[in-house]
Design an enzyme around this catalytic site. Structure first.
Site, PDB file in Angstrom:
ATOM      1  N   TRP A 142       1.147   6.095 -27.653  1.00  0.00           N
ATOM      2  CA  TRP A 142       0.640   5.180 -28.757  1.00  0.00           C
ATOM      3  C   TRP A 142       1.596   4.320 -29.446  1.00  0.00           C
ATOM      4  O   TRP A 142       1.442   2.992 -29.858  1.00  0.00           O
ATOM      5  CB  TRP A 142       0.108   6.008 -29.580  1.00  0.00           C
ATOM      6  N   HIS A 143       2.788   4.650 -29.365  1.00  0.00           N
ATOM      7  CA  HIS A 143       3.964   4.088 -30.342  1.00  0.00           C
ATOM      8  C   HIS A 143       4.433   2.751 -29.364  1.00  0.00           C
ATOM      9  O   HIS A 143       4.950   1.721 -29.731  1.00  0.00           O
ATOM     10  CB  HIS A 143       5.223   4.781 -30.417  1.00  0.00           C
ATOM     11  N   GLY A 144       4.091   2.860 -28.071  1.00  0.00           N
ATOM     12  CA  GLY A 144       4.622   1.634 -27.188  1.00  0.00           C
ATOM     13  C   GLY A 144       4.156   1.887 -25.798  1.00  0.00           C
ATOM     14  O   GLY A 144       4.407   3.211 -25.290  1.00  0.00           O
TER      15      GLY A 144
END
Lengths: 460, 366
Positions: free
Chosen positions: A321-323
């Site tokens: 989700w962060h990247g």
């Protein structure tokens, strides 16, 4: 628009807050905030505003239909799946298309296609917020018949770009509460102080440490032992003061409007095991992952082995989700495995001395942030090698200034103090020393935004 | 104390501090936005060229300007004056200058001065990306490129400006600036120009590794050209624009070949020369085909940047009107460059240079 910009601090925020209370006289305060929020979003790239509008419109329509069908006792599952799929498709295209295409190409030995998709700022946050709304609506925990209110819930500018990730049920009652429509000076005062502290955290601490971190992770630089350790500790502090600074500003400006956003940080670097760390770091994301991923897939209900799998899977997803990068996935997996170990260790009944428990937790967090910050796996490997002395045991070559080192020292102390910014501003008197501190933080904060840098979490 | 008093006093206190900073910054004006300082020796801050140059362009006396990226930063005004004759030159270079950066600066300059000649370094990479791309990750400080003062608050209410003002007021001499108006952006003093420094950290399989220049397309470059070059020529017929193709080392052409950028670069050169042929106030000088320069790696710091010695020779040649490039001879220049780029293997060249560097090191030890 960035919170740490002249335009925001000198013009947009004062006008938005003043306008909110003014338009409340005509029962149009929420509409005013929606307009402000859309303007705030469009300031970045106006051509992405339609994406936000479309996302809000589709989710509102789907949510409303789900609520309606649930009330009639009709099935909502297909609609819920379609709604979630819509959100994930948006996120998938804008955030992950390039990543998956590159990996598929790698798998088949083909050249990576250049998709050149620009990541709309805040998409991860407003997508998760709306997925949570749809799920809650299908469980009859959320309903919003008013489009303006729904648009405000999603786009409210203090949380739009980097959270906190909100539940509908904790926000809309506040917007609907008539007692919140008038100025409460105590809230304005405490919100102003919290905003000043958050601004100071970002521009006086995080941005100062960023210079060392950027040098350490520079593609041209092969860090030595001293460089690597300094870089890693600086990033540990940078990301905390950057993200918690953003959150303080968000909470502060919302409080000025009598809106209490949920806490996102609660002294995470004071914690003595990884489980406690994750209960105090990015709290609303952890809540989302727990409620909408970990528990629905089985959580701890299917035996110890499955619990371990669920933890690692949930954190791997949280990493992704962060990247769109394997570094984030590995960071998630590392944290998931760490949590499993903490869980199993707890079963042994062996209690570590407090200082040892804290040191292990803090050290693990530092190492994990290497995966989070490194632009690619090769850089992460190089940094881990440098930490272990594989590039020699040299000292620090960046020559950070005494000022930067002093900032790092202050950051380390502040990060482990028992009273964090929320408690400070919640309990403060309004005496002259608080006035002087707030004035000084506001002035130095504004003076320091000459070259505004994005908050780190705007990229996620 | 009541919350209202807290808010009032905090805001008044912050406003007073900001106003004080603003007044100090306006009066000292370290980036010379409002005047040429008379109470202290002007300081030229290399890292803040994009901030300082529009101020210099407005307030200094000159009638000839050097505009370019780091390639031209080592050119002194006095050597240009010596080569070109009467007139006063000023160097307005910007590291990593793009065509957009150059246009914005020239617009400020030409609006406030009657400039006889602009010596303009043409770099292929300056035309890559969007037509309004600036060369640094930070945006161009547009508020300093217009004539309005009201929007200068990022300059006046800045801790950076305040630190510079304090340094000046306290007589502190922090490193990182020059006081030499003759060559304000000169960087060659502490640099080594040698084959050894060129091959240092050079990857034969990826010559672009250090500079990481993005790929260019003809459409993109041409769009940038059309937006950023002809409008200046048309708006200022009284000014002669002297465009100069700087002498990159041969390794740059091998890098272009390695990245499939050779054809697009040479096609751009052809179109550039042909397009400027219709402007009587434009002339072009070509130094990219000078074999004896671009293969003499001892005159380079890296694959792109050449020594002040080559800069000076180049200026003398331009002043003497040598190496003129026109629509009539551009094909010959292109053919020479292409032949050189194709004739050499980067690994072989780097191995040779590396061998020379090793030999020199061993000799140095003996």
């Amino acid at each position: 628009m960035l919170f740490n910009s002249y335009e925001f601090l000198l013009f947009f925020l004062p006008a938005s807050v003043a306008g909110y209370f003014f338009f409340n006289r005509f029962r149009a305060g929420n509409l005013w905030l929606v307009a402000c929020s859309f303007f705030f979003y469009a300031w970045w790239r106006v051509n992405f505003l339609p994406l936000l509008l479309a996302s809000i419109a589709v989710n509102f329509a789907v949510g409303r239909t789900i609520v309606h069908r649930a009330a009639m006792g009709q099935a909502t599952r297909a609609l819920l799946v379609a709604g979630i799929a819509f959100n994930l498709m948006l996120l998938g295209y804008f955030k992950y298309a390039g990543f998956f295409a590159a990996n598929v190409a790698l798998l088949f030995g083909a050249p990576a296609p250049a998709l050149d998709v620009i990541l709309p700022i805040g998409i991860s946050f407003f997508t998760f917020t709306q997925i949570a709304f749809l799920v809650d609506a299908s469980h009859r925990k959320a309903a919003e018949p008013n489009l303006v209110n729904y648009a405000l819930f999603v786009s409210y500018f203090p949380h739009l770009l980097a959270g906190p990730i909100l539940h509908h049920r904790e926000m809309m009652p506040q917007f609907a509460d008539r007692t919140n429509k008038r100025v409460v000076w105590e809230n304005v005062a405490r919100g102003l102080a919290l905003l000043a502290i958050g601004l100071g955290k970002k521009v006086l601490i995080a941005d100062e440490l960023a210079q060392v971190v950027n040098a350490g992770y520079s593609a041209l630089h092969v860090p030595g032992f001293g460089d690597a350790w300094l870089t890693v500790i600086c990033y540990t502090m940078q990301i905390y003061f950057d993200f918690s600074g953003y959150t303080d500003m968000a909470l502060g400006m919302a409080l000025m409007m009598n809106i209490r956003l949920p806490q996102n940080f609660d002294s995470p670097y004071r914690q003595r095991n990884l489980r406690e760390f994750w209960r105090h770091w990015h709290i609303t994301l952890m809540r989302f992952l727990r409620d909408y991923v970990y528990i629905p897939i089985g959580g701890s209900r299917k035996g110890e082995a499955f619990t371990a799998f669920a933890l690692v899977f949930t954190f791997a997803l949280g990493g992704l989700w962060h990247g769109a990068n394997w570094t984030f996935v590995l960071w998630g997996v590392a944290n998931g495995v760490g949590l499993v170990i903490v869980r199993w260790w707890g079963r042994t009944g062996i209690a570590l001395p407090a200082i040892a428990a804290w040191a292990i937790t803090f050290a693990f967090t530092n190492f994990a942030w290497v995966l989070f910050r490194a632009p690619d796996l090769a850089t992460a490997r190089s940094m881990f090698g440098a930490l272990a002395g594989r590039h020699g045991f040299g000292g620090v070559t960046f020559a950070p200034t005494h000022y930067t080192l002093a900032v790092l020292g202050i950051a380390c102390v502040l990060a482990v103090l028992p009273r964090n910014s929320n408690r400070i501003t919640g309990e403060m008197s309004f005496g002259w020393h608080w006035q002087a501190a707030t004035a000084l933080l506001l002035a130095t904060g504004i003076l320091s935004v000459g070259n505004p840098t994005e908050f780190l979490y705007f990229n996620f | 104390m009541t919350p209202v008093a807290f808010i009032r006093n905090s805001l008044i206190g912050a406003a007073a501090l900001l106003a004080t900073a603003g007044v100090i910054d306006y009066e000292v004006d370290p980036f010379q936005q409002y005047r040429v300082p008379t109470s202290y020796t002007p300081r030229f801050y290399h890292p803040y060229q994009r901030h300082e140059n529009p101020g210099l362009a407005r307030h200094y006396a000159f009638d000839r300007a050097v505009v370019g990226s780091s390639f031209f930063e080592n050119i002194s005004a006095s050597e240009v004056d010596a080569a070109f004759g009467p007139g006063k030159t000023m160097n307005f270079c910007l590291s990593a200058m793009t065509a957009y950066d150059a246009r914005k600066l020239l617009e400020v300059m030409l609006a406030s001065h009657r400039v006889k000649q602009v010596i303009y370094s043409v770099d292929y990479n300056a035309f890559s990306g969007a037509p309004n791309r600036t060369g640094l990750p930070e945006p161009l400080p547009a508020y300093l490129y217009d004539s309005a003062i009201w929007n200068d608050y990022p300059y006046l209410l800045s801790i950076l400006t305040l630190r510079k003002s304090a340094d000046i007021l306290l007589g502190r001499h922090e490193p990182g600036y020059s006081t030499d108006a003759d060559k304000p952006w000169y960087w060659a003093k502490d640099e080594e120009f040698s084959a050894k420094s060129v091959v240092q950290h050079l990857d034969p399989d990826n010559l672009n590794k250090r500079f990481a220049q993005p790929p260019r397309t003809m459409d993109g470059m041409w769009k940038s050209f059309e937006v950023n070059v002809p409008p200046l020529l048309e708006a200022h017929p009284e000014t002669e624009f002297i465009f100069v193709w700087p002498p990159y080392s041969l390794l740059v052409w091998m890098d272009f070949r390695q990245r499939n950028q050779l054809d697009v670069s040479l096609d751009f050169k052809r179109r550039f020369v042909q397009a400027l042929a219709k402007y009587p106030n434009a002339r072009i000088h070509e130094f990219q085909a000078r074999t004896e320069w671009i293969t003499n790696f001892d005159e380079y710091r890296d694959i792109y940047h050449f020594s002040p010695k080559l800069s000076s020779q180049m200026i003398r040649d331009i002043g003497a009107n040598r190496e003129r490039e026109t629509a009539a001879n551009v094909e010959a220049y292109i053919a020479r460059i292409r032949a050189m780029a194709l004739a050499h293997d980067p690994r072989q060249v780097i191995d040779e240079l590396q061998g020379r560097a090793d030999l020199e090191r061993r000799r140095g030890r003996m």
